[in-house]
Write an enzyme that holds these catalytic residues in place. Structure first.
Site, PDB file in Angstrom:
ATOM      1  N   HIS A 261     -30.644  34.322  -1.289  1.00 36.80           N
ATOM      2  CA  HIS A 261     -29.789  33.954  -2.412  1.00 36.80           C
ATOM      3  C   HIS A 261     -28.611  34.913  -2.474  1.00 36.80           C
ATOM      4  O   HIS A 261     -28.766  36.095  -2.186  1.00 36.80           O
ATOM      5  CB  HIS A 261     -30.580  34.015  -3.731  1.00 36.80           C
ATOM      6  CG  HIS A 261     -29.933  33.247  -4.823  1.00 36.80           C
ATOM      7  ND1 HIS A 261     -28.956  33.781  -5.622  1.00 36.80           N
ATOM      8  CD2 HIS A 261     -30.092  31.957  -5.208  1.00 36.80           C
ATOM      9  CE1 HIS A 261     -28.550  32.851  -6.464  1.00 36.80           C
ATOM     10  NE2 HIS A 261     -29.214  31.738  -6.235  1.00 36.80           N
ATOM     11  N   ASP A 312     -35.202  26.368  -4.465  1.00 34.44           N
ATOM     12  CA  ASP A 312     -35.417  25.165  -3.654  1.00 34.44           C
ATOM     13  C   ASP A 312     -36.702  25.215  -2.835  1.00 34.44           C
ATOM     14  O   ASP A 312     -37.201  24.182  -2.402  1.00 34.44           O
ATOM     15  CB  ASP A 312     -34.234  24.960  -2.703  1.00 34.44           C
ATOM     16  CG  ASP A 312     -32.972  24.673  -3.469  1.00 34.44           C
ATOM     17  OD1 ASP A 312     -33.009  23.784  -4.327  1.00 34.44           O
ATOM     18  OD2 ASP A 312     -31.963  25.361  -3.235  1.00 34.44           O
TER      19      ASP A 312
HETATM   20  N1  COA Z   1     -32.861  32.431   6.736  1.00 34.81           N
HETATM   21  C1  COA Z   1     -32.643  33.392   7.647  1.00 34.81           C
HETATM   22  N2  COA Z   1     -31.773  34.401   7.465  1.00 34.81           N
HETATM   23  C2  COA Z   1     -31.107  34.434   6.307  1.00 34.81           C
HETATM   24  C3  COA Z   1     -31.286  33.441   5.310  1.00 34.81           C
HETATM   25  C4  COA Z   1     -32.202  32.433   5.571  1.00 34.81           C
HETATM   26  N3  COA Z   1     -32.417  31.468   4.673  1.00 34.81           N
HETATM   27  N4  COA Z   1     -30.493  33.709   4.264  1.00 34.81           N
HETATM   28  C5  COA Z   1     -29.839  34.819   4.587  1.00 34.81           C
HETATM   29  N5  COA Z   1     -30.194  35.244   5.814  1.00 34.81           N
HETATM   30  C6  COA Z   1     -29.708  36.433   6.504  1.00 34.81           C
HETATM   31  C7  COA Z   1     -28.440  36.111   7.273  1.00 34.81           C
HETATM   32  O1  COA Z   1     -28.705  35.663   8.574  1.00 34.81           O
HETATM   33  C8  COA Z   1     -27.756  37.439   7.243  1.00 34.81           C
HETATM   34  O2  COA Z   1     -28.434  38.296   8.145  1.00 34.81           O
HETATM   35  P1  COA Z   1     -27.645  39.362   9.050  1.00 34.81           P
HETATM   36  O3  COA Z   1     -26.987  40.280   8.047  1.00 34.81           O
HETATM   37  O4  COA Z   1     -28.721  39.994   9.848  1.00 34.81           O
HETATM   38  O5  COA Z   1     -26.657  38.577   9.838  1.00 34.81           O
HETATM   39  C9  COA Z   1     -28.049  37.958   5.841  1.00 34.81           C
HETATM   40  O6  COA Z   1     -29.317  37.392   5.522  1.00 34.81           O
HETATM   41  C10 COA Z   1     -27.009  37.590   4.796  1.00 34.81           C
HETATM   42  O7  COA Z   1     -26.850  36.161   4.807  1.00 34.81           O
HETATM   43  P2  COA Z   1     -25.576  35.375   4.294  1.00 34.81           P
HETATM   44  O8  COA Z   1     -25.658  33.988   4.798  1.00 34.81           O
HETATM   45  O9  COA Z   1     -24.340  36.151   4.621  1.00 34.81           O
HETATM   46  O10 COA Z   1     -25.782  35.426   2.744  1.00 34.81           O
HETATM   47  P3  COA Z   1     -24.998  34.588   1.668  1.00 34.81           P
HETATM   48  O11 COA Z   1     -25.063  35.354   0.421  1.00 34.81           O
HETATM   49  O12 COA Z   1     -23.657  34.148   2.174  1.00 34.81           O
HETATM   50  O13 COA Z   1     -25.890  33.255   1.596  1.00 34.81           O
HETATM   51  C11 COA Z   1     -27.430  31.632   1.030  1.00 34.81           C
HETATM   52  C12 COA Z   1     -26.743  32.925   0.575  1.00 34.81           C
HETATM   53  C13 COA Z   1     -28.278  31.117  -0.116  1.00 34.81           C
HETATM   54  C14 COA Z   1     -26.365  30.597   1.372  1.00 34.81           C
HETATM   55  C15 COA Z   1     -28.321  31.921   2.260  1.00 34.81           C
HETATM   56  O14 COA Z   1     -29.348  32.816   1.915  1.00 34.81           O
HETATM   57  C16 COA Z   1     -28.871  30.657   2.880  1.00 34.81           C
HETATM   58  O15 COA Z   1     -28.183  30.017   3.677  1.00 34.81           O
HETATM   59  N6  COA Z   1     -30.150  30.261   2.495  1.00 34.81           N
HETATM   60  C17 COA Z   1     -30.708  29.028   2.996  1.00 34.81           C
HETATM   61  C18 COA Z   1     -30.174  27.848   2.201  1.00 34.81           C
HETATM   62  C19 COA Z   1     -30.752  27.808   0.809  1.00 34.81           C
HETATM   63  O16 COA Z   1     -31.928  27.924   0.594  1.00 34.81           O
HETATM   64  N7  COA Z   1     -29.856  27.570  -0.172  1.00 34.81           N
HETATM   65  C20 COA Z   1     -30.225  27.423  -1.560  1.00 34.81           C
HETATM   66  C21 COA Z   1     -29.750  28.574  -2.374  1.00 34.81           C
HETATM   67  S1  COA Z   1     -30.376  28.487  -4.029  1.00 34.81           S
END
Ligand code: COA
Length: 376
Positions: A261, A312
């Site tokens: 998140h 979710d």
């Molecule tokens: N699975 C695997 N790795 C994850 C992850 C996931 N669901 N969510 C974050 N990470 C990792 C990223 O790969 C990254 O790792 P790194 O620093 O080693 O490269 C780090 O955590 C930061 O991720 P990032 O995508 O930059 O964070 P964000 O704040 O931009 O994204 C979300 C937040 C929610 C978009 C992200 O966690 C995600 O895509 N989750 C899955 C989709 C989801 O469940 N969305 C609903 C949100 S309520």
């Protein structure tokens, strides 16, 4: 030039009294009431009143809101015809987005310009009332089923379950969906709420703002993640394959749906409610496989990446156990969030300012003369 924050991380875009998201403490409250308390003592209708009016309703006020919602369920015939005419394999979120946009065409209150507060409140309630009917009617229409007239004797959660199944829902299912609605109702400046507020910031109408919000919620990094969770669990297939699947995702930097998140750095406070309901429902159904797989994924991600389950992650198993088709999971999120989105745009209108951020330009530093087309 201001500092650049990719994805607007950490940027405060506006003021809001509606929901407080405490990312480090793992807390969520609406207008000063903890969601744990609201789930325990209130219905989704009470929470909608709270978000729209800034205070919890007394008995009369609640009865008034329930009556408004129940009497606003009927869709314009043109929208019903549209739902019946859609291809059976359309994406329900696309149908919902288009139908909500279409509602605006048949509502002369959907004006552009200086807003009337009372009228906007009416339109907001009408949107909360009609959204579930759109989702349920399309679901029935795509199966070739008739569309039962809307009823006025059921709560929001009960009415939606009644419409999609055609049967009186049991109390446990209604309570489960009601709780899911409450915890999805609002959530600070998330992507879809931001879209809605940006649209309203131009003084466009509420239907346009909700259309923006629905389109934004659809994405798999936002509301679309709940559908992704079930697809992922089905792809993994069994508990013994979870470790290898997660390992593969981590090595290949693939996202695990329902994990992580932007704001919560500890457990999402909404997750335990859904987790509890998912455990209970899967036990009752005698199929604990999905929840066991989910728990294993959550444990590995916590240990390996320090990432927790979000809203979710378990909502997927809850809806799946209620026999709700996977492609309705995100529309259900939209049904619940319609309450918060509309509250947020009403709030935006009380102290509006156009959203107009800057971009960090990365193109050529200087301009060049345009070459003739034959020389390009
Ligand atoms: N699975 C695997 N790795 C994850 C992850 C996931 N669901 N969510 C974050 N990470 C990792 C990223 O790969 C990254 O790792 P790194 O620093 O080693 O490269 C780090 O955590 C930061 O991720 P990032 O995508 O930059 O964070 P964000 O704040 O931009 O994204 C979300 C937040 C929610 C978009 C992200 O966690 C995600 O895509 N989750 C899955 C989709 C989801 O469940 N969305 C609903 C949100 S309520």
């Amino acid at each position: 030039m201001s500092d650049y924050a990719k994805g607007l991380e950490g940027v405060i875009a506006n003021e809001s009294a509606l929901s407080k998201v405490e990312g480090l403490e793992g807390k969520l409250s609406y207008l000063g009431y903890d969601i744990n308390d609201l789930v325990e003592h209130c219905s989704f209708e009470e929470v909608t009143y709270l978000l729209h009016n800034g205070k919890l309703p007394n008995k009369e006020e609640l009865a008034g809101l329930e009556s408004s919602l129940r009497n606003n369920r009927e869709l314009p015939q043109e929208v019903v015809d549209f739902l019946k005419s859609m291809p059976k394999n359309a994406v329900p979120m696309d149908v919902l987005r288009t139908a909500v946009s279409m509602l605006g065409i048949f509502d002369e209150r959907a004006t552009v310009g200086e807003p009337d507060v009372a009228v906007n409140h009416e339109v907001a309630l009408s949107l909360v009332a009609k959204t579930p009917v759109i989702v349920a009617y399309y679901h029935r229409a795509r199966q070739g089923l008739e569309l039962p007239p809307v009823r006025t004797d059921l709560s929001e959660a009960a009415h939606f379950l009644y419409l999609i199944t055609g049967e009186e829902p049991c109390k446990a299912a209604v309570k489960t969906l009601d709780v899911a609605y409450i915890i999805h109702a609002d959530h600070g400046m998330n992507a879809s709420t931001f879209s809605a507020r940006v649209t309203t910031g131009t003084l466009s109408d509420l239907y346009s703002a909700m259309t923006s919000a629905i389109g934004t919620l659809k994405g798999p990094l936002h509301g679309g993640a709940n559908e992704g969770v079930i697809k992922m669990l089905k792809k993994i297939g069994s508990e013994d394959k979870v470790d290898a699947f997660v390992e593969d995702c981590l090595v290949n930097k693939k996202k695990i749906m329902g994990i992580g998140h932007r704001v919560y750095k500890v457990l999402d406070p909404r997750a335990p409610h859904l987790q509890k309901m998912a455990i209970k429902l899967t036990e009752e159904l005698g199929d604990p496989k999905w929840i066991k797989m989910s728990e294993r994924i959550a444990t590995i991600m916590r240990e390996r990446k320090g990432l927790n389950a979000n809203v979710d992650f378990y909502s997927a198993t809850v809806y799946y156990s209620l026999n709700i088709p996977t492609d309705l999971f995100t529309p259900i999120f939209a049904i619940a969030r319609m309450s918060g989105w509309t509250a947020q745009v009403l709030e935006q209108l009380t102290d509006n300012r156009l959203y107009r951020p800057l971009t960090k330009y990365t193109g050529p530093a200087t301009t060049s003369p345009v070459p003739p087309i034959a020389e390009r």
